[in-house]
Design a protein around this motif. Structure first.
Motif, PDB file in Angstrom:
ATOM      1  N   ALA A 100       8.894 -23.835 -17.203  1.00  0.00           N
ATOM      2  CA  ALA A 100      10.642 -23.716 -17.007  1.00  0.00           C
ATOM      3  C   ALA A 100      11.195 -23.787 -18.369  1.00  0.00           C
ATOM      4  O   ALA A 100      12.303 -22.915 -18.468  1.00  0.00           O
ATOM      5  CB  ALA A 100      10.945 -24.942 -16.080  1.00  0.00           C
ATOM      6  N   VAL A 101      10.647 -24.454 -19.175  1.00  0.00           N
ATOM      7  CA  VAL A 101      11.176 -24.475 -20.823  1.00  0.00           C
ATOM      8  C   VAL A 101      10.072 -24.008 -21.775  1.00  0.00           C
ATOM      9  O   VAL A 101       9.442 -24.936 -22.180  1.00  0.00           O
ATOM     10  CB  VAL A 101      11.640 -25.708 -21.037  1.00  0.00           C
ATOM     11  N   PRO A 102      10.142 -22.756 -21.911  1.00  0.00           N
ATOM     12  CA  PRO A 102       8.769 -22.443 -22.762  1.00  0.00           C
ATOM     13  C   PRO A 102       9.009 -22.854 -24.324  1.00  0.00           C
ATOM     14  O   PRO A 102      10.081 -23.313 -24.818  1.00  0.00           O
ATOM     15  CB  PRO A 102       8.899 -20.663 -22.859  1.00  0.00           C
ATOM     16  N   ARG A 103       7.699 -22.889 -24.939  1.00  0.00           N
ATOM     17  CA  ARG A 103       7.976 -23.342 -26.261  1.00  0.00           C
ATOM     18  C   ARG A 103       8.693 -22.296 -27.150  1.00  0.00           C
ATOM     19  O   ARG A 103       8.695 -21.050 -26.750  1.00  0.00           O
ATOM     20  CB  ARG A 103       6.404 -23.418 -26.900  1.00  0.00           C
ATOM     21  N   ALA A 104       9.606 -22.688 -27.880  1.00  0.00           N
ATOM     22  CA  ALA A 104      10.332 -21.837 -28.736  1.00  0.00           C
ATOM     23  C   ALA A 104       9.640 -20.728 -29.336  1.00  0.00           C
ATOM     24  O   ALA A 104       9.699 -19.861 -29.684  1.00  0.00           O
ATOM     25  CB  ALA A 104      11.205 -22.665 -29.907  1.00  0.00           C
ATOM     26  N   ALA A 105       8.193 -21.144 -29.669  1.00  0.00           N
ATOM     27  CA  ALA A 105       7.512 -20.257 -30.778  1.00  0.00           C
ATOM     28  C   ALA A 105       6.629 -19.155 -29.847  1.00  0.00           C
ATOM     29  O   ALA A 105       6.328 -18.242 -30.201  1.00  0.00           O
ATOM     30  CB  ALA A 105       6.318 -21.181 -31.324  1.00  0.00           C
ATOM     31  N   ASP A 106       6.884 -19.456 -28.549  1.00  0.00           N
ATOM     32  CA  ASP A 106       6.110 -18.293 -27.549  1.00  0.00           C
ATOM     33  C   ASP A 106       7.058 -17.314 -27.031  1.00  0.00           C
ATOM     34  O   ASP A 106       6.791 -16.446 -26.313  1.00  0.00           O
ATOM     35  CB  ASP A 106       5.615 -19.315 -26.345  1.00  0.00           C
ATOM     36  N   ARG A 107       8.393 -17.332 -27.568  1.00  0.00           N
ATOM     37  CA  ARG A 107       9.561 -16.159 -27.237  1.00  0.00           C
ATOM     38  C   ARG A 107       9.004 -14.739 -27.605  1.00  0.00           C
ATOM     39  O   ARG A 107       8.315 -14.954 -28.789  1.00  0.00           O
ATOM     40  CB  ARG A 107      10.646 -16.527 -27.712  1.00  0.00           C
ATOM     41  N   PRO A 108       8.912 -13.682 -26.942  1.00  0.00           N
ATOM     42  CA  PRO A 108       8.384 -12.387 -27.201  1.00  0.00           C
ATOM     43  C   PRO A 108       9.332 -11.886 -28.354  1.00  0.00           C
ATOM     44  O   PRO A 108       8.828 -11.012 -28.953  1.00  0.00           O
ATOM     45  CB  PRO A 108       8.410 -11.766 -25.813  1.00  0.00           C
ATOM     46  N   GLN A 109      10.450 -12.167 -28.458  1.00  0.00           N
ATOM     47  CA  GLN A 109      11.402 -11.570 -29.499  1.00  0.00           C
ATOM     48  C   GLN A 109      12.445 -12.562 -29.968  1.00  0.00           C
ATOM     49  O   GLN A 109      13.445 -12.859 -29.968  1.00  0.00           O
ATOM     50  CB  GLN A 109      12.350 -10.586 -28.688  1.00  0.00           C
ATOM     51  N   PRO A 110      11.581 -13.340 -30.696  1.00  0.00           N
ATOM     52  CA  PRO A 110      12.181 -14.529 -31.702  1.00  0.00           C
ATOM     53  C   PRO A 110      13.115 -14.230 -32.616  1.00  0.00           C
ATOM     54  O   PRO A 110      14.172 -14.822 -32.977  1.00  0.00           O
ATOM     55  CB  PRO A 110      10.991 -15.138 -32.458  1.00  0.00           C
ATOM     56  N   PHE A 111      13.218 -12.913 -33.224  1.00  0.00           N
ATOM     57  CA  PHE A 111      14.415 -12.281 -34.036  1.00  0.00           C
ATOM     58  C   PHE A 111      15.341 -11.453 -33.318  1.00  0.00           C
ATOM     59  O   PHE A 111      16.101 -10.795 -33.832  1.00  0.00           O
ATOM     60  CB  PHE A 111      13.802 -11.584 -34.990  1.00  0.00           C
TER      61      PHE A 111
END
Length: 417
Positions: free
Chosen positions: A403-414
């Motif tokens: 439900a709350v993915p790790r911030a580092a796992d986002r597909p488009q961090p920028f």
């Protein structure tokens, strides 16, 4: 060392094709520089030196004479005159350089490095005051660094255009060192857009060996400035790639260079959800002081602490062109706060928007319920929350899994804000 001996040593280095020896002889900071100046009577130095013109092959008689004159100007703190003399020395050297092979590169690096130092840089155990600073104190227009860049660019052209020499003796091996010097000049005078011409020339000339073939120090400098160009153009993905390669190839004894790289690499990694450890920051007290408050606020999900850190370091961040980047990092702090709401709800898949509104209020962010709902929607859009908002029921409906993915796992961090 007297001047005839100096000329003899230059000639011996030329005959032996000893580039390192020539580099040592042409450094104003070498011990023989002061000795040569003391040999001649003050005020008659040029007249005395002109008697030796023609003693060795051209242009080396002129180079030797200009070298002593530069040393005299530095000794008497006439830094603008020293810069002008170094320009003449480099121009004389250039006529020799374009007719010879890569053994001359150490000497080229030496005279160009000293030209840039004289134009602007201040380094311990080196030339203590720069020409541009001297000009500013006198109220004159400061153009020395720009002229230095133009002069150094001639050397870049000579290196790139060497297609005749055998590869192992080619001037092409000086390309990235010279590019690094040019980039330093452009960044100093805030004309970084001029770097595009240099990068275009590197792209067009396919005969240049791959960057990985060059000395690591050349690679690190080039990757740092390429990363900085991408950073300032907000191409953060490429910037992170280049700065990461620069950091991991940087000599560990070069702490100042590592600190320069980390100053921009840390915020980029932070945007991806990778927080620097205390072990990474400990060797760099200035970076630890700058970034630790932000890291602590993100870990605690404390928006008020993050805002306070932004305000306290505002001028420093603006000077480094980092304020907007770290302002974007605030969303990581918001993600941490909203995660606490999810944990407090016993990992429920349905959380009232009012719970997030209350959390924001407790964190010192007083906003209407509608704006709190916008914050939640933005967290979903950015990939910090996996779910959707039921506007009618004023409820956040979260995924049962992750439900709350790790911030580092986002597909488009920028992803732009």
């Amino acid at each position: 060392m007297d001047f005839p001996t100096f000329l003899t040593n230059i000639n011996d280095a030329l005959v032996a094709e000893n580039g390192d020896g020539l580099a040592y002889l042409l450094r104003p900071t070498s011990p023989h520089g002061k000795a040569l100046v003391k040999q001649f009577r003050s005020g008659q130095l040029r007249i005395s030196l002109n008697k030796y013109r023609g003693s060795i092959q051209q242009p080396w008689d002129d180079i030797a004479i200009e070298y002593v004159l530069v040393c005299e100007h530095i000794a008497k703190k006439r830094y603008r005159d020293a810069f002008r003399g170094q320009i003449q020395l480099v121009n004389h050297f250039h006529t020799f350089f374009i007719e010879n092979q890569g053994w001359t590169l150490p000497a080229l690096f030496a005279v160009l490095r000293d030209l840039r130092v004289l134009a602007f840089d201040v380094r311990p155990q080196s030339i203590p005051v720069e020409a541009d600073a001297d000009a500013r104190q006198s109220g004159e227009k400061s153009e020395h660094m720009e002229e230095a860049a133009r002069t150094i660019q001639k050397a870049f052209t000579a290196c790139v255009n060497d297609r005749v020499s055998p590869l192992d003796r080619s001037r092409v091996w000086g390309v990235y060192y010279v590019v690094g010097l040019i980039m330093k000049c452009y960044f100093r005078i805030r004309k970084i857009s001029l770097s595009k011409n240099i990068l275009a020339a590197l792209e067009v000339n396919k005969h240049i060996p791959p960057l990985s073939s060059f000395p690591r120090s050349h690679q690190v400098t080039f990757r740092y400035y390429l990363g900085m160009l991408n950073f300032l153009n907000e191409d953060f993905s490429k910037a992170e790639e280049q700065l990461t390669l620069a950091f991991y190839n940087c000599c560990h004894q070069a702490r100042d260079n590592e600190a320069r790289i980390l100053t921009y690499l840390i915020p980029l990694r932070l945007m991806k959800g990778h927080l620097p450890t205390s072990d990474l920051l400990e060797p760099f007290p200035a970076l630890d002081t700058l970034f630790k408050p932000f890291v602590s606020a993100i870990r605690a999900g404390d928006l008020s602490a993050y805002d306070a850190a932004l305000q306290a370091s505002e001028q420093r961040l603006l000077d480094l062109a980092l304020w907007l980047t770290l302002e974007r990092g605030r969303e990581l702090c918001l993600r941490g706060l909203f995660r606490k709401v999810w944990v407090a709800s016993d990992h429920s898949t349905r959380i009232p928007i009012s719970a997030f509104h209350t959390a924001l209020h407790m964190s010192g962010v007083d906003v209407p319920m509608e704006e709190a709902e916008c914050f939640v929607a933005n967290m979903i859009y950015k990939g910090y929350l996996a779910g959707y908002i039921s506007h009618e029921k004023q409820m956040l409906v979260l995924s049962k899994k992750n439900a709350v993915p790790r911030a580092a796992d986002r597909p488009q961090p920028f992803l732009p804000t």
